[in-house]
Write an enzyme that holds these catalytic residues in place. Sequence first.
Site, PDB file in Angstrom:
ATOM      1  N   ASP A  20      -6.231 -19.486 -38.862  1.00  0.00           N
ATOM      2  CA  ASP A  20      -5.199 -20.315 -39.471  1.00  0.00           C
ATOM      3  C   ASP A  20      -4.651 -21.221 -38.369  1.00  0.00           C
ATOM      4  O   ASP A  20      -4.894 -20.985 -37.177  1.00  0.00           O
ATOM      5  CB  ASP A  20      -4.110 -19.405 -40.050  1.00  0.00           C
ATOM      6  CG  ASP A  20      -2.919 -20.168 -40.582  1.00  0.00           C
ATOM      7  OD1 ASP A  20      -3.124 -21.182 -41.277  1.00  0.00           O
ATOM      8  OD2 ASP A  20      -1.779 -19.775 -40.278  1.00  0.00           O
ATOM      9  N   LEU A  21      -3.879 -22.242 -38.741  1.00  0.00           N
ATOM     10  CA  LEU A  21      -3.348 -23.150 -37.718  1.00  0.00           C
ATOM     11  C   LEU A  21      -1.844 -22.979 -37.530  1.00  0.00           C
ATOM     12  O   LEU A  21      -1.392 -22.445 -36.522  1.00  0.00           O
ATOM     13  CB  LEU A  21      -3.708 -24.601 -38.054  1.00  0.00           C
ATOM     14  CG  LEU A  21      -3.510 -25.570 -36.887  1.00  0.00           C
ATOM     15  CD1 LEU A  21      -4.629 -26.589 -36.812  1.00  0.00           C
ATOM     16  CD2 LEU A  21      -2.160 -26.275 -36.987  1.00  0.00           C
ATOM     17  N   ASP A  22      -1.036 -23.411 -38.499  1.00  0.00           N
ATOM     18  CA  ASP A  22       0.426 -23.335 -38.347  1.00  0.00           C
ATOM     19  C   ASP A  22       0.878 -21.882 -38.267  1.00  0.00           C
ATOM     20  O   ASP A  22       0.577 -21.078 -39.146  1.00  0.00           O
ATOM     21  CB  ASP A  22       1.113 -24.022 -39.531  1.00  0.00           C
ATOM     22  CG  ASP A  22       0.825 -25.508 -39.590  1.00  0.00           C
ATOM     23  OD1 ASP A  22       1.683 -26.291 -39.178  1.00  0.00           O
ATOM     24  OD2 ASP A  22      -0.281 -25.873 -40.038  1.00  0.00           O
TER      25      ASP A  22
END
Length: 267
Positions: A20-22
């Site tokens: 995932d990023l955020d």
Amino acid sequence: MAEPLTVSPELTANYAYFFDLDGTLAEIKPHPDQVVVPHKILQLLDRLAAHNAGALALISGRSMTELDALAKPFRFPLAGVHGAERRDINGKTHIVRLPEAVVREVEALLRSTLVALPGTELESKGMAFALHYRQAPEHEAALLALAQHVTQHWPQLALQPGKCVVEIKPKGTNKGEAIAAFMQEAPFAGRIPVFVGDDLTDEAGFGVVNHAGGISVKVGVGATQAAWRLESVPDVWRWLEQINYPQQEQQVMNNRRDGYESFSRSI
């Protein structure tokens, strides 16, 4: 209950990595446009991908266009909008589309309703919508009710709550399905999946990875079906460095007195 993750996977093992990023690779900011992935972290991701035949993908609620911008100058396989759009290792895209009339009608309803909810923000993603309330948490219940109304009126849509956001997306799309699709393709197929995420939207991914006998890692606090946990984004960064430079792992372990709890059970 997820255990603290304390030993980094060996580079010689047959892993496929999903991030995932955020809230996982980048700190969450008051506004999505303020989020940045440090260049050093992007370099570590690129190195990790190279060590695993390219079997590394970003799995996010953001659009693929946003993910590419945040990952510049690197280009990774992606799943955006919770799997509603996906790009494989060869650059081929797979996109779930909604009828244009549905998109127009839903967006018009959402925009007109949010006018009465100051501090909230609508993010249109083409085939999905994000209702942000980080700056107006008092409107959480109203946005949930609005999203429920939309998904009841348009049954091809589904509600997905997240951290200070309510998402409306095509039914049947989620991060778990995106990971499963990647795992059917080269270079991911036949490898052990590793997925790192922080939000409710990542739980479907954890479920798929667990079922495949992989490594599921929750970042931060909160109930989860992930088997492992890292406390914060900086812990993810340090873990990435350990994976890429395993010879430094013992030194990192010896420096835990700074408050960073590394890993407590062998993977």
